[in-house]
Enzyme design. Structure first.
Site, PDB file in Angstrom:
ATOM      1  N   ASN A 100      32.065  42.977  50.402  1.00  0.00           N
ATOM      2  CA  ASN A 100      31.702  41.426  51.148  1.00  0.00           C
ATOM      3  C   ASN A 100      32.896  41.135  51.870  1.00  0.00           C
ATOM      4  OD1 ASN A 100      30.875  38.762  52.043  1.00  0.00           O
ATOM      5  ND2 ASN A 100      31.669  38.347  49.906  1.00  0.00           N
ATOM      6  N   GLY A 101      32.683  40.824  53.350  1.00  0.00           N
ATOM      7  CA  GLY A 101      33.780  40.640  54.092  1.00  0.00           C
ATOM      8  C   GLY A 101      33.934  41.146  55.310  1.00  0.00           C
ATOM      9  N   HIS A 506      22.275   9.855  80.587  1.00  0.00           N
ATOM     10  CA  HIS A 506      23.386  10.866  81.434  1.00  0.00           C
ATOM     11  C   HIS A 506      22.909  12.315  81.712  1.00  0.00           C
ATOM     12  CE1 HIS A 506      25.681   7.266  81.619  1.00  0.00           C
ATOM     13  NE2 HIS A 506      25.424   7.120  80.450  1.00  0.00           N
TER      14      HIS A 506
END
Ligand code: F6R
Length: 610
Positions: A100-101, A506
């Site tokens: 994981n990573g 706006h």
């Protein structure tokens, strides 16, 4: 992003791995895979594209794979498409592993390995890392720990690895840097997981493995090493979360369960900080003297946690008259922020692992600024690295879209604001007590809103075909709009915008068409009429209006087609009540559209990549 699990003990590993992965599926659900080893036999790897149930069917719920030692992975794709080939585990001649990573220098490492004769079958950075470990294992190292150490020195990026070495049956090796991992201890068995819910059913005794540390798990032993390969001692911690908290408990979705847990999350978080008529921040490490010394506050977070920061800005500035800036962590970390040395940086994060928030925390510390983390997951990276921690008491949050953690974070923010106000002489004792007593009424008021959820269900059923939804409000109502809008878009996939009500004309108002749903949030007494005027402007351009306001403001029905009322509370705390109908609206629209509420497409709960 991505969930990893592991088991070694005396029970069949595969069903335990699948069970753990189910609890972690919120971290990614593009593909899943497991690797299991039966004694000295070969490592069996099974992978499947798509949701975990495909893998579960493929392995007869794990029964088809024998062995008491294994690792498992559920993927949120980063490098490479979400195919079966790219699914983890990845295999080399000597090592099988999951990750994981993100390996940032994977291309450079891949080129080096290719020159050394390695062939790659997937597009993933993980396969590169596994083969790099294999390379060092064969070339220099004599032990798995040596090989992993060599690889860790070469790899740049973040990782939590779980590895099976062919030469070391009945052992699992783990290593981590900047991606979460805990090790659980049972009777003659050990677990590993990215997050607590995966192992809560089996054990509450855990070890937090630190950055750049390695672990070796057998059924009966646990050994930890530093980057030099020296053994290190770690302290065992007990998780206080209740195992039932990570189950669906009769609700159709985790999100609905967690929406209903909000009164408890709010009450528990409040009572961890307020005792009687006083707020006590001594456990957090903040004295009144500290609170007086801060010249400014900078709140840094991502997503819903950033929305909490936006509410806190209004509340803190008003109650304590201290300047508060709110930054998106992903922006903060790259813009060389200017902060006074007496500033306080507050990082808000449910998971405590969000990569950008963690980086912002580290940057603040490098700048010599004091840091406070408001975090839900005990022992997470942000909690461990911050100078001070204030834990929210929301319990495990599984649904990808946050609800109860958001509510608990708000309470933490209110408590800080009130104590700041008193310490800095902006609140009288009387007002201070009144505000704390008002906080105590919030859980009951949330319960009352939840009792009336069917009206929102009915309204949501009319909105399932909506193309766009606009949420507008002023002040705190604008901050509430941000969260309402995110809830709608992330789980119902309807385009939605949150706008400061006065800003709409706006430019953005040109997007309104006949029948576009505009939801006005009108909980702030002083701003009520202003926002009504903005709603009227929308109506005259064909918008269909919903109004969310406070009991008693029945005149709103002259303007809007559908009105939702919430109980009265102090204006500063309105977000805690107003968010509930907006969560319910997002939930019911998602269900009405037949979507996967708990696991919306393209998302993952814990965003450990930047
Ligand atoms: C939205 C949601 C996300 C998280 C964000 C931060 O419902 O859950 O926006 O709030 O990813 O995550 P944490 O709080 O874990 O840092």
């Amino acid at each position: 992003m991505c969930g990893i699990v592991g088991y070694i003990g005396r029970r069949p590993a595969a069903p335990i791995l699948l069970d753990g992965l189910e609890k972690l599926e919120y971290r990614g659900y593009d593909s899943a895979g497991i690797a299991v080893r039966d004694g000295n036999g070969p490592v069996a790897v099974v992978k499947a594209q798509g949701r975990l149930r495909v893998l579960s069917d493929k392995t007869d719920h794990g029964k088809a794979i024998a062995g008491n030692c294994g690792i498992g992975h559920t993927r949120w794709a980063t490098h490479g498409e979400p195919t079966e080939t790219n699914a983890h585990p990845h295999v080399s001649e000597t090592v099988t592993g999951i990750h994981n990573g993100i390996i940032e220098n994977y291309q450079e490492l891949k080129d080096k390995l290719t020159k050394n004769g390695y062939v790659f079958y997937s597009d993933t950075d993980t396969e590169v890392a596994i083969k790099l470990i294999d390379y060092y294992y064969k070339k220099y190292a004599h032990t798995p720990v040596d090989a992993i150490n060599h690889a860790m020195v070469r790899i740049r990026g973040s990782y939590a690895f779980a590895l099976l070495f062919n030469d070391y049956p009945e052992e699992i090796y783990v290593a981590r840097k900047d991606s979460p991992m805990i090790i659980g201890e049972g009777e003659g068995e050990h677990y590993l997981a990215s997050d607590v819910p995966a192992i809560l059913k089996y054990t509450r005794s855990v070890y937090y493995i630190g950055n750049l540390e390695i672990g070796r798990l057998t059924a009966d032993s646990l050994t930890f090493y530093n980057l030099d390969g020296d053994e290190i001692q770690k302290e065992k911690k007990e998780i206080e979360w209740d195992a039932a908290a990570a189950e669906r408990g009769g609700f159709e979705h985790y999100m609905m369960k967690e929406i209903h847990e909000q009164p408890t999350a709010v009450r528990d978080t409040l009572h961890s900080l307020a005792h009687g008529d006083h707020i006590d921040l001594s456990e957090v490490g903040l004295t009144d003297e500290d609170l007086r010394s801060f010249s400014q506050i900078c709140i840094v977070a991502c997503g819903s946690a950033w929305h909490v920061g936006m509410v806190c800005k209004y509340v803190m500035e008003d109650l304590a008259r201290i300047p508060v800036q709110v930054d998106l962590a992903s922006e903060f970390r790259y813009r060389r922020p200017i902060l006074d040395q007496n500033a306080l940086v507050i990082i808000i994060s449910q998971s405590g692992e969000t990569a950008d928030s963690l980086a912002a925390l580290r940057l603040s510390k490098q700048m010599g600024i004091r840091t406070l983390a408001i975090v839900n997951v005990v022992g997470s990276s942000i909690a461990r690295e911050a100078d001070m921690v204030l834990y929210t008491v929301a319990g495990p949050e599984i649904a990808v879209a946050t609800t109860k953690a958001y509510s608990a974070q708000l309470i933490a923010g209110y408590c800080l604001a009130i104590q700041l106000g008193l310490a800095r002489g902006e609140l009288t004792e009387e007002r201070y007590t009144e505000l704390i007593r008002e906080l105590d009424t919030l859980p009951g008021k949330i319960e009352r809103i939840l009792e009336d959820k069917e009206r929102l269900q009915w309204f949501a059923s009319k909105q399932v075909a909506a193309k766009d939804i606009f949420y507008i409000g002023r002040g705190i109502d604008y901050a509430i709009s941000l969260e309402g809008s995110l809830k709608a878009k992330e789980i119902s996939y309807i385009h939605s915008e949150a706008y400061a009500a006065g800003e709409l004309k706006h430019g953005t108002i040109s997007l309104l068409e006949e029948g576009t749903l505009v939801i006005g949030i009108l909980t702030q007494q002083e701003l009520f009429e202003k926002t009504v005027s903005n709603l009227v402007e929308c109506k005259s351009r064909g918008a269909y209006l919903m109004g969310l306001t406070v009991n008693g403001h029945y005149e709103i029905e002259d303007t809007v087609s559908f009105a939702v009322y919430i109980p009265k509370t102090d204006d500063h705390f309105m977000a805690s009540l107003a968010v509930i109908p907006l969560q319910l609206l997002g939930y019911y629209i998602s269900v009405g559209r037949g979507l996967d509420v708990d696991k919306p497409r393209n998302l993952a709960k814990s965003v450990t990549v930047e």
